[in-house]
Design a protein around this motif. Structure first.
Motif, mmCIF file in Angstrom:
data_model
loop_
_atom_site.group_PDB
_atom_site.id
_atom_site.type_symbol
_atom_site.label_atom_id
_atom_site.label_comp_id
_atom_site.label_asym_id
_atom_site.label_seq_id
_atom_site.Cartn_x
_atom_site.Cartn_y
_atom_site.Cartn_z
ATOM 1 N N THR A 51 48.950 37.325 46.240
ATOM 2 C CA THR A 51 47.838 37.809 45.415
ATOM 3 C C THR A 51 47.331 36.796 44.397
ATOM 4 O O THR A 51 46.193 36.913 43.939
ATOM 5 N N THR A 52 48.155 35.816 44.033
ATOM 6 C CA THR A 52 47.834 35.009 42.859
ATOM 7 C C THR A 52 47.811 33.510 43.127
ATOM 8 O O THR A 52 47.063 32.781 42.467
ATOM 9 N N PHE A 53 48.626 33.026 44.058
ATOM 10 C CA PHE A 53 48.789 31.583 44.223
ATOM 11 C C PHE A 53 47.469 30.879 44.528
ATOM 12 O O PHE A 53 47.088 29.907 43.860
ATOM 13 N N ASP A 54 46.758 31.347 45.541
ATOM 14 C CA ASP A 54 45.514 30.684 45.929
ATOM 15 C C ASP A 54 44.482 30.721 44.810
ATOM 16 O O ASP A 54 43.748 29.751 44.599
ATOM 17 N N HIS A 55 44.442 31.841 44.095
ATOM 18 C CA HIS A 55 43.472 31.950 43.006
ATOM 19 C C HIS A 55 43.805 30.954 41.896
ATOM 20 O O HIS A 55 42.906 30.320 41.319
ATOM 21 N N LEU A 56 45.099 30.811 41.588
ATOM 22 C CA LEU A 56 45.512 29.857 40.561
ATOM 23 C C LEU A 56 45.174 28.428 40.978
ATOM 24 O O LEU A 56 44.621 27.651 40.171
ATOM 25 N N MET A 57 45.481 28.060 42.203
ATOM 26 C CA MET A 57 45.211 26.698 42.645
ATOM 27 C C MET A 57 43.706 26.449 42.754
ATOM 28 O O MET A 57 43.222 25.368 42.389
#
Length: 824
Positions: free
Chosen positions: A512-518
């Motif tokens: 849920t979060t990794f791609d958005h953070l990167m």
């Protein structure tokens, strides 16, 4: 029995009664003496005269007063505990926080009384009141340590009436103390109000905590003005003394923040209402927070600066509600942090006034900020001052990215990236004087805020039965594969977001979060290149990828490698990628091809059985603990192969790094072969029939990597520029011989019937790889065939191979090589 002179007998009391009975009688005798003394004093000394002892305690010396208060606390403990014992008895050893009290004295007059005696507690409060204004602050602070410790223990009493009385005593004494002017250097207010925080964090009674919050609310109403705006609050006669809360904001706001953790909704709602009210009054908001629009600089009334420590304490209290268990409060609290960000960035509002205190735990040390002559400077303001207020906001949002609730962490991440984009870039690139400073500030944000957010991937991501992905074309000839529905999603964030919604389908942090953070971090780096014409943040993005690649989480490593590939091939313009960037990327990818913990390096031959058995045991134990790391090798080989097969990438990175990666792939293949040999000699103990998918074996990873190596070797053969380089010929010969020698060894084992069914399948697939390589070379023109001259000895050894297709291809290839040599 004891005999007398006349021959009769009597019972010895020492024989009839045990030691316990005598101790009890002795204790009761002392109790009787105490009660008799108390009765004599009561009959002969009036209440008015005894009260003078407490009223005139201000005349005692500092030492005498300290001893008097200490003994008064001891007596109060005995009364509250219901012991009633004499001063020298065990009644002094009372822990008021325990669930029950040992009732040692059974013959007491107060048996059956519901409420403990609080006479001495009342007198203790009176003595504190009489000595508060008359004693120097340092002496009173020493006395207050004893008083507050006893009141805190009493406030944690199981009896709600006693506990509420103790809290009310705190309230009354606090109101009296806060009427004294604060000496900023000593921070007496913070020390005086600290017991409120201790009680709130330990108390289990909801009625007591509700009363405590009401007491704090009353204190705020009476003393919240900082003295600069006396018309903002009606304080009655107190306003004449110009007193206010200064250093006391820290424990007060901590109490409000602790309400967020309470299981009782009433307590949480009361605390949140108090905090929201304090936010509006402290920030001087001219309209409801929920109606404040982004970019509106007129939403705050111009006022005198707020205290710096109060600003940070407000943020800390808000962060407690963000991390609290109630999702709705957490979500709204994140919106309030946005209001704080607009407050700091509003040029019409002065920054909070810094104070020389030790409180600002989020303070960025001057040594860190000024270690470089070009210390970070925010647009139009001093960095070391303004960043002190930005940092707790950014750090709090960074921690919210690790929240266990997907919606909260996604909202926290979106808010964090939006604040950085909006407030940490200059309006235009013309501001060259602050451009370098902005880059340095953004570097600090990457190092201290964004990169540490990746740590949440290992602490929050759960296994939940999900299987890690393997690349297309991977052949399992020794292990069981997973059903397609169990394989982890291969796509990015967009593949897991429902259409028309911002809610992610999965709960895992990486999903849920990794791609958005990167994506957000990369966007910041690209924006900095456009605004400041400097790619220094690319290094910080690569540092984030490096954090992923060195993780123990195989899923994080795989997702990091895939995102790194996309970053280099799609996000960056090849013309802006420096030699240093290529070097960093190539070293990171090559490191992913190694086997962590393998006890042998490339320089040691296959006679590993003569090496230290302890190293092998440690390696096998680590593999047993982290078996999912075996998914990394095949994915790394796929990414590296795809990377090098891209003609544009190969041209941009240069021949040096191109050959460096091919050499790394060959080194990885040999490492996987050695690891496979260890597993073959030390097979894991079987625990029963295999019903679920298992991690791939290193032999399977090695076979898959050899497919990519074959394609890359043929590509080198076909490139006249590369094949002419001496280092490329060395790599060609080394990798060609490695493939042939490995094949000959496995074929020899097959001839001796030493192969398992899985190894038989491995030979079959490996035969096709060797045949494809030889046929590919055989189809080249005569000028390129000449480069195979150095491989003649290795090709000659292939004539003895049992596989007819390979023998025929080798025969044709040797004929071409010999014909070319004769023509030359």
């Amino acid at each position: 029995d004891v005999s007398t002179d006349d021959g009769s007998y009597y019972l010895d009391a020492d024989v009839m009664l045990g030691d316990d009975e005598f101790e009890f009688e002795e204790e009761m005798d002392k109790k009787a003496i105490d009660e008799t003394n108390a009765r004599v004093i009561y009959d002969n000394i009036s209440d008015e005269l005894s009260d003078q002892i407490y009223i005139r305690s201000g005349s005692l010396s500092a030492v005498a007063l300290k001893d008097f208060i200490f003994q008064l606390c001891r007596v109060s403990r005995m009364e509250i505990a219901g012991y009633g014992g004499h001063v020298g008895s065990k009644a002094n050893n009372v822990d008021l926080t325990t669930v029950h009290y040992r009732k040692q004295h059974t013959l007491l007059n107060n048996i059956g009384r519901d409420t403990p005696d609080i006479y001495s507690l009342q007198k203790l409060v009176e003595v504190t009141h009489y000595n508060m204004d008359s004693r120097p602050r340092l002496i009173f602070a020493d006395i207050w340590n004893t008083v507050s410790s006893h009141l805190t223990s009493t406030a944690l009493h199981d009896n709600a009436a006693v506990a509420i009385y103790a809290v009310d005593s705190f309230r009354q004494l606090s109101i009296q103390f806060l009427q004294r002017e604060e000496l900023a250097v000593f921070e007496f207010q913070r020390k005086f109000l600290k017991p409120f925080e201790d009680v709130m964090s330990q108390c289990q009674n909801s009625s007591v905590k509700e009363f405590l919050l009401k007491a704090i609310e009353q204190i705020i109403l009476m003393f919240e003005s900082d003295g600069s705006d006396s018309s903002s609050m009606q304080r009655g006669s107190l306003s004449k003394r110009n007193t206010s809360i200064q250093s006391g904001w820290r424990p007060i706001l901590a109490v409000i923040g602790l309400a967020s953790r309470d299981a009782d909704d009433t307590i949480a709602n009361l605390g949140y209402a108090m905090l929201t009210t304090q936010l509006r009054q402290s920030l001087k908001i001219s309209k409801p927070i929920e109606n404040v629009k982004v970019g509106n600089t007129s939403c705050f009334f111009a006022s005198t600066p707020m205290r710096a420590d109060k600003f940070i304490d407000l943020v800390d209290a808000l962060l407690m509600f963000i991390h609290g268990p109630r999702e709705e409060m957490s979500s709204v609290s994140i919106d309030h942090l946005v209001t704080f960000a607009r407050y700091i960035s509003d040029e019409n509002i002065p920054l909070p006034k810094s104070c020389n205190t030790s409180h600002t735990k989020h303070h960025i040390h001057d040594e860190e900020l000024n270690s470089d002559p070009r210390s970070p400077v925010l647009p139009g303001k001093e960095s070391s001052e303004e960043l002190e207020f930005w940092w707790p906001i950014l750090l709090g949002l960074s921690k919210s990215v690790g929240d266990a609730r997907p919606n909260i962490r996604i909202k926290g991440l979106v808010t964090l990236l939006a604040i950085i984009n909006q407030h940490f870039f200059s309006p235009s690139s013309e501001s060259s004087s602050s451009g370098t400073g902005d880059i340095q500030t953004l570097q600090l944000i990457f190092k201290g805020i964004l990169t540490p957010s990746l740590e949440h991937a290992e602490t929050i991501t759960t296994a939940s039965g999900k299987k890690l992905p393997l690349p297309d074309g991977f052949i399992r000839f020794m292990t069981r594969s997973a059903p397609a529905r169990d394989v982890a999603a291969k796509g990015g964030r967009k593949d897991r977001i429902m259409e028309g919604s911002n809610v992610a389908k999965g709960n895992d942090w990486i999903d849920t979060t990794f791609d958005h953070l990167m994506d957000g971090s990369i966007s910041l780096a690209l924006k900095s290149i456009e605004v400041y014409k400097d790619d220094i943040l690319v290094e910080e993005v690569l540092a984030m990828f490096n954090t992923c690649l060195v993780s123990d989480s195989a899923l994080l490593v795989i997702r990091g490698m895939k995102r790194l590939q996309h970053f280099v091939t799609s996000d960056l313009h090849f013309g802006t990628v420096t030699e240093k960037t290529w070097a960093t990327v190539c070293h990171m990818l090559r490191r992913c091809l190694s086997v962590r913990g393998l006890p042998f390096d490339d320089e040691i031959d296959s006679k590993w059985e003569h090496q230290n058995e302890q190293l092998i045991h440690e390696f096998l134990l680590e593999e047993e603990i982290l078996p999912e790391r075996r998914y990394i090798g095949s994915n790394a080989a796929m990414i590296l192969g795809t990377f090098l097969h891209d003609k544009q990438v190969a041209e941009r990175m240069g021949v040096e790094w191109y050959l460096f990666l091919i050499s790394g792939l060959g080194s990885g293949i040999r490492s996987w072969d050695r690891a496979a040999a260890i597993f073959e000699s030390y097979p894991p103990k079987s625990t029963g029939p295999i019903t679920e998918a298992s991690p791939p074996q290193y032999a399977e990873t090695s076979l898959y990597a050899r497919k990519w190596m074959t394609r890359l070797l043929l590509k080198i053969f076909a490139d006249k520029t590369i094949i002419a380089l001496p280092q490329s010929k060395v790599i060609l010969r080394a990798e060609f011989e490695s493939l042939i020698n490995s094949y000959l060894k496995k074929e020899a084992m097959e001839s001796n019937n030493e192969n398992s069914p899985g190894q038989a399948l491995e030979i079959e697939h490996m035969s096709k790889i060797v045949c494809d390589l030889l046929e590919g070379i055989n189809e080249m023109d005569e000028t390129k065939i000449a480069s195979v001259n150095s491989l003649t000895s290795t090709l000659s050894a292939c004539i003895q191979i049992n596989n007819r297709s390979i023998r025929n291809t080798v025969h044709k290839l040797l004929q071409k090589v010999l014909e070319g040599q004769m023509q030359n």
